[in-house]
Design an enzyme around this catalytic site. Sequence first.
Site, mmCIF file in Angstrom:
data_model
loop_
_atom_site.group_PDB
_atom_site.id
_atom_site.type_symbol
_atom_site.label_atom_id
_atom_site.label_comp_id
_atom_site.label_asym_id
_atom_site.label_seq_id
_atom_site.Cartn_x
_atom_site.Cartn_y
_atom_site.Cartn_z
ATOM 1 C CG HIS A 1 -36.608 53.233 15.566
ATOM 2 N ND1 HIS A 1 -36.859 53.941 14.417
ATOM 3 C CD2 HIS A 1 -37.792 52.665 15.911
ATOM 4 C CE1 HIS A 1 -38.143 53.816 14.086
ATOM 5 N NE2 HIS A 1 -38.734 53.041 14.985
ATOM 6 C CG HIS B 1 -41.871 48.967 16.086
ATOM 7 N ND1 HIS B 1 -42.531 49.727 17.031
ATOM 8 C CD2 HIS B 1 -41.057 49.845 15.442
ATOM 9 C CE1 HIS B 1 -42.146 50.991 16.945
ATOM 10 N NE2 HIS B 1 -41.245 51.099 15.985
ATOM 11 C CD GLU C 1 -41.303 52.541 11.897
ATOM 12 O OE1 GLU C 1 -41.164 52.209 13.091
ATOM 13 O OE2 GLU C 1 -41.354 53.722 11.518
#
Lengths: 139, 139
Positions: free
Chosen positions: A7, A80, A129
């Site tokens: 994502h 992010h 991430e």
Amino acid sequence: MIGKLNHVGVATPSIDESVKMYRDLLGATSITDKWAMPEQGVWVCFVNLPNSQIELIEPYGEKSPIHGFLAKNPKGGQHHICFEVENIYEARDALVAKGATVLGEPRIGAHGTLIIFVHPKDMGGMLVELMETPKDAHH
Amino acid sequence: MIGKLNHVGVATPSIDESVKMYRDLLGATSITDKWAMPEQGVWVCFVNLPNSQIELIEPYGEKSPIHGFLAKNPKGGQHHICFEVENIYEARDALVAKGATVLGEPRIGAHGTLIIFVHPKDMGGMLVELMETPKDAHH
């Protein structure tokens, strides 16, 4: 090491307003309800696309880690990017061995699997991430 | 309207250095050569992931549209996000009808299909690229 682009994390001052934008302007048809993640200091909501997701995050509480980002970017923006890995500890150890700065210990993220964050200074200016690929297909 | 998350556009002062980071630190295994797109003012290179791509962009020429972004973000960072649509003219007309600011006329992008950009002020602070889904599977 990295697999799928799980994502893109998008900070917003209002998930409700962002949902309207994705639904009414961009025509997204699969958007989850929002829920609070107090331990991460964010409200979370996912816009599901056929191959990936947008993770909308809104500050939860005064200590939310995204207040600073929104102070610099009042309308919100890309905060992010999250890539999947098979094993978070192996990924963490490999990154640390190569000199990258990993932020904190592996912890459970919004998809229920272990995550870490890697400092933008080592990632071309992006907050990265890494998350373990969920075992079921629904992510 | 929007379909797949085709790619995340990442600005960098040096594609060569970014490629090293994706290959050596993150373990990406499929990375294209870079090529120049003088009419867009960028060098381009793709990091292929199983479900999506990172589009690395480096300034090409003094008039490159990403000099400003890199002045604010010297290490680089997430510059735009690209969603696929079936028909770029229908997407453009629908957005304009709803009051969004579309930047310029549809033109051919790095994947060889028509693209437009939508102003960040209407997209939650993100520069959004829309591109027609390529007809072949290799994108």
